[in-house]
Design an enzyme around this catalytic site. Structure first.
Site, PDB file in Angstrom:
ATOM      1  N   HIS A 278       1.554   9.853  -2.513  1.00 54.57           N
ATOM      2  CA  HIS A 278       1.970   8.453  -2.634  1.00 54.57           C
ATOM      3  C   HIS A 278       0.839   7.496  -3.010  1.00 54.57           C
ATOM      4  CE1 HIS A 278       0.713   7.894   1.647  1.00 54.57           C
ATOM      5  NE2 HIS A 278       0.601   6.611   1.323  1.00 54.57           N
TER       6      HIS A 278
ATOM      7  N   HIS B 266      -6.166   6.130   1.889  1.00 53.57           N
ATOM      8  CA  HIS B 266      -6.187   7.314   2.749  1.00 53.57           C
ATOM      9  C   HIS B 266      -7.483   8.108   2.595  1.00 53.57           C
ATOM     10  CE1 HIS B 266      -2.403   7.404   4.904  1.00 53.57           C
ATOM     11  NE2 HIS B 266      -1.770   7.007   3.806  1.00 53.57           N
TER      12      HIS B 266
ATOM     13  N   LYS C 262       5.521   5.627  -2.106  1.00 48.14           N
ATOM     14  CA  LYS C 262       6.525   6.453  -1.430  1.00 48.14           C
ATOM     15  C   LYS C 262       7.908   6.307  -2.059  1.00 48.14           C
ATOM     16  CE  LYS C 262       4.214   6.748   3.055  1.00 48.14           C
ATOM     17  NZ  LYS C 262       4.258   6.409   4.489  1.00 48.14           N
TER      18      LYS C 262
ATOM     19  N   ASP D 188      -3.831   0.472   9.027  1.00 50.89           N
ATOM     20  CA  ASP D 188      -2.687   1.368   8.834  1.00 50.89           C
ATOM     21  C   ASP D 188      -2.510   2.281  10.045  1.00 50.89           C
ATOM     22  OD1 ASP D 188      -0.545   2.400   7.444  1.00 50.89           O
ATOM     23  OD2 ASP D 188      -1.735   3.754   6.219  1.00 50.89           O
TER      24      ASP D 188
ATOM     25  N   HIS E 165       0.808  -1.222   0.000  1.00 52.71           N
ATOM     26  CA  HIS E 165       0.000   0.000   0.000  1.00 52.71           C
ATOM     27  C   HIS E 165       0.839   1.269   0.000  1.00 52.71           C
ATOM     28  CE1 HIS E 165       0.620  -0.462   4.404  1.00 52.71           C
ATOM     29  NE2 HIS E 165       0.478   0.848   4.469  1.00 52.71           N
ATOM     30  N   ASP E 166       2.087   1.213   0.470  1.00 50.97           N
ATOM     31  CA  ASP E 166       2.927   2.411   0.511  1.00 50.97           C
ATOM     32  C   ASP E 166       4.004   2.426  -0.569  1.00 50.97           C
ATOM     33  OD1 ASP E 166       1.715   3.819   2.527  1.00 50.97           O
ATOM     34  OD2 ASP E 166       2.954   3.001   4.126  1.00 50.97           O
TER      35      ASP E 166
END
Length: 526
Positions: free
Chosen positions: A408, A433, A383, A461, A379-380
């Protein structure tokens, strides 16, 4: 001067002192006159001008004529934070410096309305973009290969799928799979090949015998010794001499050979060729190793499949093979991201475990849990496009820095959208998010417009992040994290999911996984 004015001036002085020594190029201008009032050392280094040469000059004089209107309008609007991309300033030598400019904030300095501007030099961005494109190609090639492997109906189709995946964008001129024959000559049979230099294999003789001249090249040595062979320049490598004229005609300049073992004792090799010298770095070799392992596993699978007459077992084995392959793809993506930020290493894995436990408590199907696991594990990944100094900054982020961080989810979506997962992994990552009341980012989605998997991922998260150490604060603990998500239930977070998460920890006595003891090994295909 009253106490409030003294406090404001004191705060401003502290702020100016802090950015004066910042590693980021910063500059202050009078919002009314447009004149430069202060610059920091990083700006001096970027432009080549001393502070004495810049202070008192019109800020717009640093910009080229064709961009002045856009910059002027941004200053006059007074809106902060605002980010301008693909703009330039001139350095002392008159050369263009490509920048990303953040009009970070408005402050009053000695009762003068001032705009603080930060610069990000993107002159090396083209290199970063190339690296990102290469990484996207690696991930796409791997995902394409393992998906094709899961659908292959024969050994030949399986090996051909890997060769096609490596050459489909013409990044490599030739890829082939060789199988070591257990005969007196010890020939290497070309079982599959693809690429625009495929004529190279016409009447090609390769052996894995140490007693044959045809067995002294990189393929023979790799199969015989079980060691990866990388030839940076085939025209100068002594062991490649028997094939140098053939390689020159086929426009082959470098090669990588990765050996593999299948059916317990049989041997083979994946061979990749490039038209450029010194092509194969560690990251690419790691990718080729994974693909060679997939070939070996696939050949083992077909050997086992030969003994299976039950169609149900065949289907189950194929599904398991696909799950393992896709999980390895996801783990490779997660490793790419977390290698840049040691403080959050393991974060995506822990979030995945927490999220799946919440999904299980909600009674989700195995397919929905697979989609959630895959998305959580990566999920990140967006970044990867965020500067490492921002990711590991031990203090609070500025508005401009947080604006970069907030990109991101979109970056992750762009990386993942073309990878052929059977689940909406890219969309889940894009939405993780978003908030139920529409206050999230980047799309401002609300309610049922947010995928259920993204809603679970948002809760997991928050819990993992708050319960874990970060460079800017100590771990806050699971009780604090649970109180926080309960305070957001019904507004920003889905109340049903929050309730399931709280019960997971309070009633089921679940604990946040300890780094290094994260996930049980996947079962091997039967």
């Amino acid at each position: 001067m009253n106490a409030r004015d003294q406090q404001d001036d004191s705060d401003t002085a502290i702020y100016i002192s802090a950015w004066q020594h910042s590693l980021f190029p910063l500059l202050a201008i009078n919002r009314e006159t447009g004149l430069i009032t202060a610059v920091n050392q990083a700006t001096e280094a970027l432009t080549g001008f001393d502070q004495s040469e810049l202070v008192g000059q019109p800020y717009l004089s640093l910009h080229f004529l064709e961009e002045e209107k856009l910059v002027r309008q941004t200053i006059e609007s007074g809106t902060t934070p605002t980010v301008l991309r693909n703009v330039h300033i001139r350095n002392k030598n008159g050369l263009q410096i490509p920048l990303e400019i953040s009009f970070a904030c408005n402050v009053d300095v000695n009762q003068t309305p001032t705009i603080i501007i930060s610069f990000r030099d993107v002159s090396s961005a083209s290199t970063s973009e190339v690296e990102l494109q290469v990484k996207k190609w690696e991930l796409s090639a791997y995902a394409t290969a393992v998906t094709a492997l899961s659908k292959a109906t024969s050994r030949e189709e399986l090996m051909q799928a890997v060769c096609d995946a490596l050459t489909h964008e013409h990044r490599y001129v030739l890829a082939m799979v060789g199988i070591a024959e257990d005969n007196p000559e010890k020939n290497v049979r070309i079982a599959a090949a693809s690429g625009r230099s495929i004529a190279y294999i016409d009447d090609l003789k390769i052996s894995w015998s140490a007693d044959s001249p045809d067995g002294l090249g990189p393929t023979g040595m790799a199969i015989r010794n079980g060691e990866i062979q990388v030839v940076s320049d085939v025209s100068t490598h002594s062991n490649f001499k028997p094939w140098s004229d053939r390689a020159k005609h086929a426009k082959i300049s470098s090669s990588a050979t990765i050996p593999f073992v299948f059916e317990q004792h049989r041997r083979g090799a994946l061979m990749v060729y490039s038209s450029e010298t010194s092509t194969f770095g560690p990251a690419l070799i790691e990718l080729f190793e994974r693909l060679a392992n997939e070939i070996a596993h696939g050949l083992d699978f077909f050997s086992h499949l030969d003994m299976i007459d039950d169609e149900r077992k065949k289907t189950q084995a194929a599904e398991l093979k696909l799950s393992i392959a896709l999980l390895e793809t996801i783990k490779a993506m997660a490793k790419t991201m977390e290698s840049r930020d040691p403080y959050t290493a393991g974060h995506q894995d822990r979030v995945s475990i927490i999220a799946c436990k919440i999904g299980e408590r909600l009674g989700w199907s195995s397919e929905q849990l697979k989609a959630l696991e895959m998305a959580a594990l990566v999920h990140d990944i967006g970044k990867i496009a965020v500067p490492i100094e921002i990711l590991t900054k031990p203090k609070s982020l500025s508005d401009a820095e947080f604006t970069l961080i907030k990109e991101h989810p979109l970056n992750g979506y762009n990386i993942l959208k073309d990878v052929p997962f059977p689940w909406p992994v890219a969309e889940i990552v894009y939405q993780h998010h978003e908030k139920m009341d529409g206050s999230g980012y980047p799309q401002g989605l609300r309610g049922d417009a947010i995928l259920p998997e993204a809603r679970v991922l948002a809760v997991a998260d928050i819990v993992e992040a708050m319960a874990s150490y970060r460079p800017y604060r100590p771990a806050l603990g699971i009780d604090f994290a649970l109180r926080e998500i309960q305070s957001q239930a019904g507004t920003q977070l889905d109340p049903v999911i929050v309730d399931a998460c709280v019960k997971l920890f309070k009633e089921d006595h679940f604990e946040v996984p300890v780094p290094g003891h994260l996930r049980p090994a996947m079962p091997e295909a039967e």
